[in-house]
Design a protein around this motif. Structure first.
Motif, PDB file in Angstrom:
ATOM      1  N   ALA A  81     100.617  62.817  46.077  1.00  0.00           N
ATOM      2  CA  ALA A  81     100.532  64.123  46.727  1.00  0.00           C
ATOM      3  C   ALA A  81      99.099  64.643  46.773  1.00  0.00           C
ATOM      4  CB  ALA A  81     101.422  65.126  46.005  1.00  0.00           C
ATOM      5  N   LEU A  82      98.268  64.211  45.841  1.00  0.00           N
ATOM      6  CA  LEU A  82      96.882  64.686  45.807  1.00  0.00           C
ATOM      7  C   LEU A  82      95.946  63.865  46.687  1.00  0.00           C
ATOM      8  CD1 LEU A  82      96.597  65.523  42.021  1.00  0.00           C
ATOM      9  CD2 LEU A  82      96.730  67.139  43.922  1.00  0.00           C
ATOM     10  N   ARG A  83      96.430  62.753  47.225  1.00  0.00           N
ATOM     11  CA  ARG A  83      95.582  61.934  48.101  1.00  0.00           C
ATOM     12  C   ARG A  83      95.426  62.597  49.471  1.00  0.00           C
ATOM     13  NH1 ARG A  83      97.805  56.482  49.244  1.00  0.00           N
ATOM     14  NH2 ARG A  83      99.544  57.780  49.847  1.00  0.00           N
ATOM     15  N   LEU A  84      94.304  62.348  50.126  1.00  0.00           N
ATOM     16  CA  LEU A  84      94.087  62.887  51.467  1.00  0.00           C
ATOM     17  C   LEU A  84      95.050  62.284  52.483  1.00  0.00           C
ATOM     18  CD1 LEU A  84      90.192  62.999  51.692  1.00  0.00           C
ATOM     19  CD2 LEU A  84      91.784  64.893  51.396  1.00  0.00           C
ATOM     20  N   GLU A  85      95.477  61.048  52.258  1.00  0.00           N
ATOM     21  CA  GLU A  85      96.387  60.390  53.187  1.00  0.00           C
ATOM     22  C   GLU A  85      97.745  61.076  53.247  1.00  0.00           C
ATOM     23  OE1 GLU A  85      94.810  58.717  50.738  1.00  0.00           O
ATOM     24  OE2 GLU A  85      93.386  57.473  51.827  1.00  0.00           O
ATOM     25  N   ASP A  86      98.059  61.905  52.273  1.00  0.00           N
ATOM     26  CA  ASP A  86      99.354  62.568  52.234  1.00  0.00           C
ATOM     27  C   ASP A  86      99.460  63.696  53.249  1.00  0.00           C
ATOM     28  OD1 ASP A  86     101.729  62.020  50.725  1.00  0.00           O
ATOM     29  OD2 ASP A  86     101.632  64.089  50.026  1.00  0.00           O
ATOM     30  N   GLU A  87      98.397  63.970  53.998  1.00  0.00           N
ATOM     31  CA  GLU A  87      98.453  64.939  55.089  1.00  0.00           C
ATOM     32  C   GLU A  87      99.311  64.415  56.225  1.00  0.00           C
ATOM     33  OE1 GLU A  87      97.241  68.032  55.694  1.00  0.00           O
ATOM     34  OE2 GLU A  87      96.408  68.230  53.690  1.00  0.00           O
ATOM     35  N   ALA A  88      99.409  63.082  56.365  1.00  0.00           N
ATOM     36  CA  ALA A  88     100.225  62.481  57.419  1.00  0.00           C
ATOM     37  C   ALA A  88     101.699  62.608  57.051  1.00  0.00           C
ATOM     38  CB  ALA A  88      99.845  61.020  57.617  1.00  0.00           C
ATOM     39  N   GLU A  89     102.529  62.851  58.047  1.00  0.00           N
ATOM     40  CA  GLU A  89     103.944  63.108  57.799  1.00  0.00           C
ATOM     41  C   GLU A  89     104.659  61.924  57.159  1.00  0.00           C
ATOM     42  OE1 GLU A  89     107.940  64.556  60.172  1.00  0.00           O
ATOM     43  OE2 GLU A  89     106.104  64.173  61.301  1.00  0.00           O
ATOM     44  N   ASP A  90     104.368  60.711  57.602  1.00  0.00           N
ATOM     45  CA  ASP A  90     105.065  59.551  57.030  1.00  0.00           C
ATOM     46  C   ASP A  90     104.685  59.321  55.573  1.00  0.00           C
ATOM     47  OD1 ASP A  90     102.521  58.857  57.865  1.00  0.00           O
ATOM     48  OD2 ASP A  90     103.056  56.780  58.285  1.00  0.00           O
ATOM     49  N   GLU A  91     103.433  59.543  55.205  1.00  0.00           N
ATOM     50  CA  GLU A  91     103.015  59.423  53.799  1.00  0.00           C
ATOM     51  C   GLU A  91     103.639  60.530  52.949  1.00  0.00           C
ATOM     52  OE1 GLU A  91     101.158  57.075  52.134  1.00  0.00           O
ATOM     53  OE2 GLU A  91     101.417  55.949  53.985  1.00  0.00           O
ATOM     54  N   TYR A  92     103.710  61.724  53.518  1.00  0.00           N
ATOM     55  CA  TYR A  92     104.336  62.846  52.809  1.00  0.00           C
ATOM     56  C   TYR A  92     105.798  62.547  52.509  1.00  0.00           C
ATOM     57  CZ  TYR A  92     106.107  67.554  51.962  1.00  0.00           C
ATOM     58  OH  TYR A  92     106.716  68.646  51.415  1.00  0.00           O
ATOM     59  N   ARG A  93     106.495  61.969  53.479  1.00  0.00           N
ATOM     60  CA  ARG A  93     107.910  61.628  53.286  1.00  0.00           C
ATOM     61  C   ARG A  93     108.079  60.598  52.161  1.00  0.00           C
ATOM     62  NH1 ARG A  93     111.368  63.472  57.286  1.00  0.00           N
ATOM     63  NH2 ARG A  93     110.316  64.232  59.146  1.00  0.00           N
ATOM     64  N   LYS A  94     107.170  59.618  52.079  1.00  0.00           N
ATOM     65  CA  LYS A  94     107.226  58.636  50.988  1.00  0.00           C
ATOM     66  C   LYS A  94     107.014  59.311  49.636  1.00  0.00           C
ATOM     67  CE  LYS A  94     105.447  54.879  53.814  1.00  0.00           C
ATOM     68  NZ  LYS A  94     104.264  54.044  54.065  1.00  0.00           N
TER      69      LYS A  94
END
Length: 118
Positions: A81-94
């Motif tokens: 959750a703290l990674r910048l990549e988590d801004e993307a919806e698919d990463e957030y869902r994971k």
């Protein structure tokens, strides 16, 4: 020969390949939920495993392992959750899936701990 539909089709295709950004506040809410559950997990594990009266038994292993794994999964979810990549919806869902899995494992561990004490 180009038809009027061709530019619109290309525009739709390029929009659909771009990852969607999350609305403001979603990540902050998830990070808060993870840290609250992680704090509870560590506090419960500390009390149940070290401060509660009584001896460990063979039945104590299941709740202990479950609580430790749940805490580990929550730490992984917090890292994601703290990674910048988590801004993307698919990463957030994971990341949400990691968090839900940790919450279910925590519920199993707490239930097993209560059953073991009873």
């Amino acid at each position: 020969m180009m038809t009027p539909e061709t530019p619109d089709d290309d525009l739709v295709r390029t929009r659909s390949h771009r990852p969607r950004e999350l609305p403001q506040g979603f990540r902050a809410g998830l990070i808060t939920a993870i840290t609250v559950l992680l704090g509870f997990s560590l506090g419960f594990l500390r009390y149940w495993g070290f401060d509660a009266p009584g001896d460990w038994s063979a039945l104590s292993v299941l709740p202990g392992v479950s609580l430790l794994l749940a805490s580990l999964l929550q730490i992984i979810a917090l890292y994601r959750a703290l990674r910048l990549e988590d801004e993307a919806e698919d990463e957030y869902r994971k990341t949400v899936r990691w968090f839900i899995a940790s919450a279910m494992l925590l519920l199993l561990g707490v239930t097993a701990a209560l059953w073991e004490v009873a």
